[in-house]
Design an enzyme around this catalytic site. Structure first.
Site, PDB file in Angstrom:
ATOM      1  N   LEU A  64       0.887  -1.124  -0.002  1.00  0.00           N
ATOM      2  CA  LEU A  64       0.050  -0.244   0.046  1.00  0.00           C
ATOM      3  C   LEU A  64       0.902   1.274  -0.067  1.00  0.00           C
ATOM      4  CD1 LEU A  64      -2.501  -1.471   2.484  1.00  0.00           C
ATOM      5  CD2 LEU A  64      -3.017  -0.818   0.313  1.00  0.00           C
ATOM      6  N   PRO A  65       0.148   2.455  -0.302  1.00  0.00           N
ATOM      7  CA  PRO A  65       1.103   3.614  -0.499  1.00  0.00           C
ATOM      8  C   PRO A  65       1.766   4.208   0.725  1.00  0.00           C
ATOM      9  CG  PRO A  65      -1.174   3.936  -1.634  1.00  0.00           C
ATOM     10  CD  PRO A  65      -1.149   2.708  -0.708  1.00  0.00           C
ATOM     11  N   THR A  93       6.389   0.436   2.062  1.00  0.00           N
ATOM     12  CA  THR A  93       7.463   1.207   2.524  1.00  0.00           C
ATOM     13  C   THR A  93       6.739   2.375   3.518  1.00  0.00           C
ATOM     14  OG1 THR A  93       8.877   0.926   0.797  1.00  0.00           O
ATOM     15  CG2 THR A  93       9.280   2.934   2.428  1.00  0.00           C
ATOM     16  N   LYS A 168      15.503  -0.757   5.439  1.00  0.00           N
ATOM     17  CA  LYS A 168      14.802   0.089   3.807  1.00  0.00           C
ATOM     18  C   LYS A 168      15.278   1.571   3.741  1.00  0.00           C
ATOM     19  CE  LYS A 168      12.237   0.932   0.050  1.00  0.00           C
ATOM     20  NZ  LYS A 168      12.484   0.611  -0.908  1.00  0.00           N
TER      21      LYS A 168
HETATM   22  P1  NAD Z   1       0.946   2.471  -6.391  1.00  0.00           P
HETATM   23  O1  NAD Z   1       0.281   3.564  -6.153  1.00  0.00           O
HETATM   24  O2  NAD Z   1       1.236   1.805  -7.947  1.00  0.00           O
HETATM   25  O3  NAD Z   1      -0.170   0.744  -5.761  1.00  0.00           O
HETATM   26  C1  NAD Z   1      -0.639   1.350  -4.443  1.00  0.00           C
HETATM   27  C2  NAD Z   1      -2.071   0.341  -4.716  1.00  0.00           C
HETATM   28  O4  NAD Z   1      -2.657   0.558  -3.456  1.00  0.00           O
HETATM   29  C3  NAD Z   1      -2.880   1.088  -5.686  1.00  0.00           C
HETATM   30  O5  NAD Z   1      -3.520   0.293  -6.610  1.00  0.00           O
HETATM   31  C4  NAD Z   1      -4.159   1.917  -4.834  1.00  0.00           C
HETATM   32  O6  NAD Z   1      -5.578   1.547  -5.448  1.00  0.00           O
HETATM   33  C5  NAD Z   1      -4.127   0.843  -3.750  1.00  0.00           C
HETATM   34  N1  NAD Z   1      -4.745   1.237  -2.394  1.00  0.00           N
HETATM   35  C6  NAD Z   1      -4.876   2.439  -1.831  1.00  0.00           C
HETATM   36  N2  NAD Z   1      -5.540   2.415  -0.691  1.00  0.00           N
HETATM   37  C7  NAD Z   1      -6.021   1.483  -0.688  1.00  0.00           C
HETATM   38  C8  NAD Z   1      -6.808   0.851   0.366  1.00  0.00           C
HETATM   39  N3  NAD Z   1      -7.193   1.650   1.211  1.00  0.00           N
HETATM   40  N4  NAD Z   1      -7.267  -0.637   0.019  1.00  0.00           N
HETATM   41  C9  NAD Z   1      -6.903  -1.262  -0.989  1.00  0.00           C
HETATM   42  N5  NAD Z   1      -6.057  -0.546  -1.768  1.00  0.00           N
HETATM   43  C10 NAD Z   1      -5.696   0.509  -1.734  1.00  0.00           C
HETATM   44  O7  NAD Z   1       2.164   2.271  -5.491  1.00  0.00           O
HETATM   45  P2  NAD Z   1       3.377   1.238  -5.840  1.00  0.00           P
HETATM   46  O8  NAD Z   1       4.312   1.894  -6.533  1.00  0.00           O
HETATM   47  O9  NAD Z   1       3.068  -0.192  -5.987  1.00  0.00           O
HETATM   48  O10 NAD Z   1       3.944   1.157  -4.067  1.00  0.00           O
HETATM   49  C11 NAD Z   1       3.490   0.446  -3.296  1.00  0.00           C
HETATM   50  C12 NAD Z   1       4.339   0.530  -2.034  1.00  0.00           C
HETATM   51  O11 NAD Z   1       5.871  -0.021  -2.530  1.00  0.00           O
HETATM   52  C13 NAD Z   1       4.760   2.045  -1.549  1.00  0.00           C
HETATM   53  O12 NAD Z   1       4.698   1.831  -0.195  1.00  0.00           O
HETATM   54  C14 NAD Z   1       6.044   2.245  -2.175  1.00  0.00           C
HETATM   55  O13 NAD Z   1       6.802   3.068  -1.375  1.00  0.00           O
HETATM   56  C15 NAD Z   1       6.810   0.902  -2.171  1.00  0.00           C
HETATM   57  N6  NAD Z   1       7.726   0.683  -3.254  1.00  0.00           N
HETATM   58  C16 NAD Z   1       7.738   1.042  -4.312  1.00  0.00           C
HETATM   59  C17 NAD Z   1       8.665   1.032  -5.317  1.00  0.00           C
HETATM   60  C18 NAD Z   1       8.623   1.283  -6.837  1.00  0.00           C
HETATM   61  O14 NAD Z   1       9.525   1.465  -7.661  1.00  0.00           O
HETATM   62  N7  NAD Z   1       7.260   1.766  -7.396  1.00  0.00           N
HETATM   63  C19 NAD Z   1       9.944   0.405  -4.925  1.00  0.00           C
HETATM   64  C20 NAD Z   1       9.958  -0.116  -3.732  1.00  0.00           C
HETATM   65  C21 NAD Z   1       8.939   0.258  -2.799  1.00  0.00           C
END
Ligand code: NAD
Length: 289
Positions: A64-65, A93, A168
């Site tokens: 999740l975000p 994260t 991390k």
């Molecule tokens: P993203 O925004 O693409 O995905 C997050 C998903 O969570 C979305 O599909 C959103 O609709 C969903 N969401 C939000 N609130 C929700 C809720 N209450 N219930 C259910 N679903 C919900 O983000 P991401 O890039 O996939 O990143 C996710 C996590 O991974 C973050 O914490 C980010 O910091 C971490 N991260 C991302 C990367 C990267 O390169 N993208 C790398 C390492 C870590």
């Protein structure tokens, strides 16, 4: 195993698909209909609510975000709704304090929980080559390891609850600061009249060598293929680097650690985001120097 997967975005979508490939029955939920449809196309069964997705599962994985959303999803819809023996794994994260708070609430309700943030971006999530850094008790780690191994190339026990998040943000603070240092070094080398490929050949074999230079060079046409060769698209978004640096600054403040280089990197990435370039790869910081 029956595994609920909550948060099927850029990262979670590929991770859930890899759990399906490993033979698990994945019960998926996301607020976004598009994300849910993609998960269904990848073999997940989509549920209309978190509570329905977690009913009867052996484990719950979330991606999740941020910490506020993680806390609200777990306290409102996972804890007390997933079966009492289910293992809870949060791969988002988030800040160390929220990770510990949610794990304590889960433990108080009889669940085992780990924080298991990842290193590696969208390509690693899709390819099943993430690195997981895991915080939680030994018994919870032992149960989490095979589930995480289906989505990654390395699963490392960092310590007690919250230690995964601590590892991390420490790693990413070092990465942010070393990218800025690498970028300003190439700029100085250029202004001093050095050929940048020649400087790369020297420094990559000398004591300035670091990952931002030799695996992810911010200068187009120098070093291996990197986002710099693709207009700074793809890779690891500057906005996500800023998020991680902010988490590192919060953590540093809470324990009284001095992090002057991390602070400077945070300020530079904040300026980049204010300039509307948060979607560019984090090596784009070279353009501001
Ligand atoms: P993203 O925004 O693409 O995905 C997050 C998903 O969570 C979305 O599909 C959103 O609709 C969903 N969401 C939000 N609130 C929700 C809720 N209450 N219930 C259910 N679903 C919900 O983000 P991401 O890039 O996939 O990143 C996710 C996590 O991974 C973050 O914490 C980010 O910091 C971490 N991260 C991302 C990367 C990267 O390169 N993208 C790398 C390492 C870590």
């Amino acid at each position: 195993m029956k595994i609920a997967f909550i948060g099927l975005g850029n990262m979670g979508g590929g991770m859930a698909a890899n759990l399906v490939k490993a033979g698990h029955e994945v019960h998926a939920f996301d607020l976004s209909a598009d994300a849910a449809t993609r998960a269904q196309d990848n073999g997940c069964t989509v549920f209309p609510t978190v509570r329905e997705a977690v009913a009867g599962v052996d484990a719950v994985v979330s991606m999740l975000p941020n910490g506020r959303i993680v806390e609200s999803v777990y306290t409102a819809d996972v804890i007390g709704h997933a079966p009492s023996g289910a293992l809870l794994l949060d791969c988002s994260t988030i800040d160390v304090d929220t990770a510990r708070k949610v794990a304590s609430a889960a433990e108080a309700a009889g669940y085992e929980m780990v924080d298991a943030p990842v290193s590696g971006g969208i390509a690693a999530a899709n390819g099943g080559t993430l690195t997981f850094m895991v915080g939680g008790p030994d018994a919870a780690f032992a149960r989490a390891e095979p589930i995480l191994a289906a989505m990654g190339k390395a699963v490392i026990h960092a310590g007690a609850s919250g230690a995964g998040q601590a590892a991390k943000i420490c790693n990413n603070m070092l990465l942010g600061a070393s990218m800025v240092a690498t970028c300003e070094t190439f700029r100085l080398a250029e202004k001093l009249g050095l050929d940048l490929q020649t400087f790369y050949d020297i420094s990559s074999k000398a004591s300035g060598q670091n990952w931002s230079m030799t695996s992810y060079c911010p200068v187009p046409g120098v070093g291996p293929q990197s986002p710099a060769d693709n207009g700074y698209q793809g890779g690891f978004a500057s906005a996500l680097m800023l998020k991680d640096l902010r988490l590192a600054m919060e953590a540093a403040q809470s324990v009284g650690a001095q992090v002057p280089m991390g602070e400077k990197a945070e300020a530079l990435y904040a300026s980049l985001a204010e300039a509307g370039e948060g979607g560019r790869d984090f090596s784009y910081i070279i353009k501001t120097l």
